[in-house]
Structures are given as C-alpha cells and as structure tokens.
Design a protein around this motif. Structure first.
Motif, PDB file in Angstrom:
ATOM      1  N   MET A   1      42.532  34.760  44.269  1.00 19.01           N
ATOM      2  CA  MET A   1      42.290  35.902  43.382  1.00 19.01           C
ATOM      3  C   MET A   1      41.071  36.677  43.895  1.00 19.01           C
ATOM      4  O   MET A   1      40.019  36.095  44.139  1.00 19.01           O
ATOM      5  CB  MET A   1      42.058  35.423  41.942  1.00 19.01           C
ATOM      6  CG  MET A   1      41.851  36.545  40.936  1.00 19.01           C
ATOM      7  SD  MET A   1      41.649  35.954  39.224  1.00 19.01           S
ATOM      8  CE  MET A   1      43.333  35.522  38.809  1.00 19.01           C
ATOM      9  N   GLN A   3      38.074  39.795  43.652  1.00 19.05           N
ATOM     10  CA  GLN A   3      37.168  40.214  42.582  1.00 19.05           C
ATOM     11  C   GLN A   3      37.810  41.280  41.700  1.00 19.05           C
ATOM     12  O   GLN A   3      37.650  41.259  40.473  1.00 19.05           O
ATOM     13  CB  GLN A   3      35.859  40.728  43.186  1.00 19.05           C
ATOM     14  CG  GLN A   3      35.004  39.632  43.806  1.00 19.05           C
ATOM     15  CD  GLN A   3      33.602  40.105  44.145  1.00 19.05           C
ATOM     16  OE1 GLN A   3      33.267  41.276  43.977  1.00 19.05           O
ATOM     17  NE2 GLN A   3      32.767  39.181  44.612  1.00 19.05           N
ATOM     18  N   ALA A   6      40.288  39.578  39.497  1.00 12.37           N
ATOM     19  CA  ALA A   6      39.594  38.811  38.467  1.00 12.37           C
ATOM     20  C   ALA A   6      39.075  39.726  37.364  1.00 12.37           C
ATOM     21  O   ALA A   6      39.176  39.401  36.170  1.00 12.37           O
ATOM     22  CB  ALA A   6      38.446  38.021  39.084  1.00 12.37           C
ATOM     23  N   ARG A   7      38.508  40.863  37.756  1.00 12.28           N
ATOM     24  CA  ARG A   7      38.001  41.821  36.769  1.00 12.28           C
ATOM     25  C   ARG A   7      39.134  42.337  35.885  1.00 12.28           C
ATOM     26  O   ARG A   7      39.011  42.414  34.664  1.00 12.28           O
ATOM     27  CB  ARG A   7      37.336  42.984  37.510  1.00 12.28           C
ATOM     28  CG  ARG A   7      36.917  44.163  36.657  1.00 12.28           C
ATOM     29  CD  ARG A   7      35.730  43.870  35.797  1.00 12.28           C
ATOM     30  NE  ARG A   7      34.655  43.279  36.590  1.00 12.28           N
ATOM     31  CZ  ARG A   7      33.622  42.645  36.055  1.00 12.28           C
ATOM     32  NH1 ARG A   7      33.547  42.503  34.749  1.00 12.28           N
ATOM     33  NH2 ARG A   7      32.680  42.130  36.817  1.00 12.28           N
ATOM     34  N   TYR A   9      41.991  40.857  35.287  1.00 10.74           N
ATOM     35  CA  TYR A   9      42.529  39.779  34.455  1.00 10.74           C
ATOM     36  C   TYR A   9      41.585  39.461  33.296  1.00 10.74           C
ATOM     37  O   TYR A   9      42.032  39.171  32.180  1.00 10.74           O
ATOM     38  CB  TYR A   9      42.760  38.533  35.306  1.00 10.74           C
ATOM     39  CG  TYR A   9      43.613  37.486  34.621  1.00 10.74           C
ATOM     40  CD1 TYR A   9      44.949  37.722  34.355  1.00 10.74           C
ATOM     41  CD2 TYR A   9      43.072  36.265  34.231  1.00 10.74           C
ATOM     42  CE1 TYR A   9      45.738  36.778  33.723  1.00 10.74           C
ATOM     43  CE2 TYR A   9      43.845  35.304  33.600  1.00 10.74           C
ATOM     44  CZ  TYR A   9      45.183  35.568  33.351  1.00 10.74           C
ATOM     45  OH  TYR A   9      45.958  34.636  32.719  1.00 10.74           O
ATOM     46  N   PHE A  31      41.935  30.185  33.105  1.00  6.89           N
ATOM     47  CA  PHE A  31      41.094  31.066  33.922  1.00  6.89           C
ATOM     48  C   PHE A  31      39.701  30.466  34.092  1.00  6.89           C
ATOM     49  O   PHE A  31      39.133  30.457  35.196  1.00  6.89           O
ATOM     50  CB  PHE A  31      41.021  32.433  33.247  1.00  6.89           C
ATOM     51  CG  PHE A  31      40.314  33.492  34.043  1.00  6.89           C
ATOM     52  CD1 PHE A  31      40.751  33.850  35.307  1.00  6.89           C
ATOM     53  CD2 PHE A  31      39.203  34.145  33.513  1.00  6.89           C
ATOM     54  CE1 PHE A  31      40.100  34.840  36.042  1.00  6.89           C
ATOM     55  CE2 PHE A  31      38.546  35.131  34.234  1.00  6.89           C
ATOM     56  CZ  PHE A  31      38.998  35.478  35.503  1.00  6.89           C
ATOM     57  N   GLN A  35      39.181  29.007  38.118  1.00  5.00           N
ATOM     58  CA  GLN A  35      38.547  30.019  38.960  1.00  5.00           C
ATOM     59  C   GLN A  35      37.021  29.853  38.945  1.00  5.00           C
ATOM     60  O   GLN A  35      36.448  29.449  37.929  1.00  5.00           O
ATOM     61  CB  GLN A  35      38.905  31.434  38.465  1.00  5.00           C
ATOM     62  CG  GLN A  35      40.400  31.718  38.388  1.00  5.00           C
ATOM     63  CD  GLN A  35      41.079  31.703  39.740  1.00  5.00           C
ATOM     64  OE1 GLN A  35      40.451  31.993  40.775  1.00  5.00           O
ATOM     65  NE2 GLN A  35      42.362  31.352  39.764  1.00  5.00           N
ATOM     66  N   LEU A  37      34.215  31.799  38.468  1.00  5.46           N
ATOM     67  CA  LEU A  37      33.987  33.143  37.943  1.00  5.46           C
ATOM     68  C   LEU A  37      32.739  33.790  38.543  1.00  5.46           C
ATOM     69  O   LEU A  37      32.711  35.011  38.754  1.00  5.46           O
ATOM     70  CB  LEU A  37      33.881  33.095  36.417  1.00  5.46           C
ATOM     71  CG  LEU A  37      35.105  32.530  35.678  1.00  5.46           C
ATOM     72  CD1 LEU A  37      34.987  32.788  34.187  1.00  5.46           C
ATOM     73  CD2 LEU A  37      36.398  33.110  36.218  1.00  5.46           C
ATOM     74  N   LEU A  40      33.551  35.212  41.817  1.00  4.10           N
ATOM     75  CA  LEU A  40      34.444  36.363  41.674  1.00  4.10           C
ATOM     76  C   LEU A  40      33.736  37.576  41.077  1.00  4.10           C
ATOM     77  O   LEU A  40      34.378  38.585  40.781  1.00  4.10           O
ATOM     78  CB  LEU A  40      35.649  35.984  40.803  1.00  4.10           C
ATOM     79  CG  LEU A  40      36.657  35.028  41.453  1.00  4.10           C
ATOM     80  CD1 LEU A  40      37.674  34.543  40.434  1.00  4.10           C
ATOM     81  CD2 LEU A  40      37.359  35.701  42.631  1.00  4.10           C
TER      82      LEU A  40
END
Length: 407
Positions: A1, A3, A6-7, A9, A31, A35, A37, A40
């Motif tokens: 995934m 960045q 990720a943003r 999602y 999530f 992940q 975070l 990301l």
C-alpha cells in the motif's frame, strides 16, 4: 500500500465511522494491525482518532474487552506524540483503561468460578477390542474433523468483536460476515466436548444394490416394527440364516443395502486384527464388523463391541447421532443408558459381578443405530467422520429443576 492509497483508505474508514457503518470496525482493526501507519505517513493525530473511533465500535460485551484494552493503551501511548496532547484527555484515557480492566476482571472471574470448584470425577470403564483406536486415535480424528470444518478465518474472528450499530442489507460485504457456526460456543461444545464414535472405513447404506463398497455387503428388510437379515443368491433374495428364498423385489422400499470399504485410516492397527484364509489385512476388521451388523426396525445397528461400565446411581450415558450426521444423508438413533443392558443371558450377568472392580457398576453397549434420512436413497459416511457422540450426564436422582423463589 502506498502513502496515497493509505491516505485515501484512512479517509474512507473515517467516513464509515462517522456514518456508523457496520463494516467500519472490522476494516479499521485490520488496517491498524496489518499496516505500518507511521511509515505510510499517517500522522499520530490521525492514528489516535482512528483508534478511538475503533474502540467505540467494539461490541459492549466484556469478552471483547481485551481488544478494547489493547487499543486504549495504544491510544494513550500515541497521545503524548500528538499536537493536541492534553493532561485532562490523558487522565480520561487512564480512567477508561482502569474501568475496562476492572470490567474485564469481573468477567474473567465470573467465567472461572464454575471451573475452579472441586469436583468428584466419575470414571467410566471401557471394554473393547481396540482401546487405542477408540479412546485415542478416534478422538484425535474427531477433534481435527471439527476444527478443520468450523475454523474461523482471521477476518471472521475480527468481525466478532464489533456490533451494536444499525445493520444494513449488505450480504456481499465479507467484512460483515461473522455469523458462522464456529463462532457459537454451545454449537462447538456439543461437537468437541463429547466422546466420539467413528469407523476407520467408509460406510454406505442404500435402498438400491448398485455400487456397494468393496469390503462386503449385507442386506436387511427393515421397517418400523420389523426387520430381517437377507442375502442375495442366484438372482433371488433369501434368508441370511438358512437360505430360504423369498419373493422380494430388489426395488422394495423396505430393503437396505449396507456395505463397508476397506480400512482407510493409515494409523489404524490393521495388523492386530486376526484374519482367516486369504483375507487382506485391510478388510479383516470391516468384515468382522459387517458380520455382526444387525437391524432394529428401520435402523441398521453397527456393533463396535464397545462396552461401557458406569455407576448408574451417579451418571447415565447419552448416546446419539453426531450433530453433523444429517449432512451425509443419515439419521441416528438416540438413547439414554441408565442401567445395565437388560436383554442378555444369565451368564453375562453372573460374569458382571465376578471382578472386584465391577462391584456397584452397571454396563451397557454403545452401538451405532443408523437409518437414511427421509427422501434419501443413498448415504455414505467417510472414514474418520464422527458418527455417534457419547455424553456422560448426571443421573436423574442427582439433580432437579426448581423454580426461582419469588421475593
């Protein structure tokens, strides 16, 4: 995934949370767990907001509070790294953690109390030709059967923690799928807490003589109130005992054709079974069981020579078809053994008192009583599949049901 993904999602998840969508909790926890975070580019403030929203979506059931406690502790650790750190908010989180910890302790204590009481364990003694198979290997096979069949996926386990939000019709949203048999404790307990009877070979019962299994076949005329063993010779059905020929059509609806395969459980001790003539070892035990198979009204009775001794003043023995038996086209008879087997001959009862350990004990036999389900012409039970379940239960004189006294 990436960045950017990720943003995007994260924004999607927060939107689900604001809408109180049922899918928010399972998707958010996945999530958070799967992940990194921070790597990301998700800011501590955003992570904190997502975690708090996730804790609020957890079902208000104490058994889910381990997850809630984990998230609250993670949120408090993150709080000090955010731009909106506030001592009062930190204190509120500390109080929430203390409250959740206390409620979880209450729940755990309540769940443990019934297990910590001292009990007088009853011993049931088994007489059988194959104790290692029935007492050990078959129980291991049954455990593996039910675990493999009803094991929850990781996603289904996660979904169990969330609930309480208004439901919408989303049958294709797998994030919401949590109503599985394996998630129901009583459903699993009736399968995993019993003693299981199974066979190391396939068993087939059919209303037609077509395609019998390879070890051998028996034929029974079986209907409510009457049954009779038959065999097929020279194109005619005749008595299994004396060969008398009967004018019974092969498509008579009361005929049942019972056949077994050879041994299919690789760990079954086939070499320990006595053989005669040129019978291969893998057929010796199925043929021995088939020879002693009988009928009782519409039921086929498969005898495993499994004799149980028990103290009938304290326990009874419930035997019944395995819960999943219907899936194979069968119904199983159910019975409660509350005393010694009452249809044997005098020497059997004299022998039942010949050893000191038999004093005060009753005995009975666990047989498998099977019939085809209504509307079913053929059923096959694969080897190592639970066929019957045995439950020792309190004898009737050991308990009573009573109403709650009104205050």
């Amino acid at each position: 995934m990436t960045q950017d993904e990720a943003r995007s999602y994260l924004n999607y998840l927060l939107t689900l949370g604001l809408r109180r969508e049922e899918a928010f909790g399972p998707l958010a926890i996945a999530f958070l767990r799967e992940q990194d975070l921070t790597a990301l580019g998700i800011a501590p403030e955003e992570q904190f907001s997502l975690i708090i929203a996730t804790t609020q979506a957890i079902a208000a059931e104490p058994k889910r509070y381990s997850l809630k406690l984990e998230l609250l502790q993670k949120a408090r650790q993150l709080l000090s790294t955010t731009r909106f750190f506030d001592p009062e908010l930190d204190k509120d989180l500390e109080h929430d953690i203390q409250k959740t910890t206390a409620e979880l302790a209450i729940y755990n204590d309540a769940m443990k109390s019934s297990r910590n009481a001292s009990i007088d364990r009853h011993t049931l003694i088994v007489e059988t030709d194959l104790p290692d198979y029935f007492l050990d290997l078959a129980q291991k096979r049954a455990g593996a059967y039910y675990q493999n069949k009803y094991r929850l996926t990781k996603e289904a386990k996660t979904a169990q923690h969330f609930g309480g939000t208004p439901k919408r019709f989303e049958p294709d949203n797998e994030a919401l799928h949590k109503e599985f048999p394996g998630a129901c404790a009583p459903f699993m307990a009736v399968r995993t807490n019993g003693f299981h009877m199974m066979l190391p070979f396939d068993l087939k019962i059919s209303r037609r003589p077509d395609d019998p299994l390879d070890a051998g076949i028996r034929i029974f005329y079986a209907k409510m109130g009457y049954s009779y063993p038959l065999r097929y010779e020279m194109g005619k059905l005749c008595s299994y005992h004396d060969g008398q020929v009967y004018d019974i059509a092969l498509d008579d609806p009361n005929l049942l054709f019972v056949s077994f395969s050879g041994i299919k459980d690789a760990e079954f001790p086939s070499q320990s079974i006595p053989t005669s003539g040129d019978v291969p070892p893998e057929y010796a035990y199925p043929l021995a069981v088939l020879e002693h198979t009988g009928s009782l009204g519409p039921f086929i009775q498969v005898s495993c020579n499994f004799k149980v001794w028990f103290d009938a003043s304290k326990v009874a023995v419930l035997i019944q078809g395995a819960p999943d038996l219907y899936e194979y086209g069968f119904q199983g008879g159910a019975g409660l053994m509350t005393r010694s087997y009452a249809s044997d001959k005098v020497p059997t009862y004299a022998e039942a008192q010949s050893q000191p350990w038999q004093e005060g004990l009753s005995f009975n036999f666990v047989n498998l009583h099977l019939t085809l389900s209504p509307g079913t012409d053929t059923g096959v039970i694969p080897h190592s599949t639970p066929i019957f379940t045995v439950f020792p239960i309190l004898s009737k004189q050991s308990y009573k049901f009573d109403r709650l006294a009104s205050s």
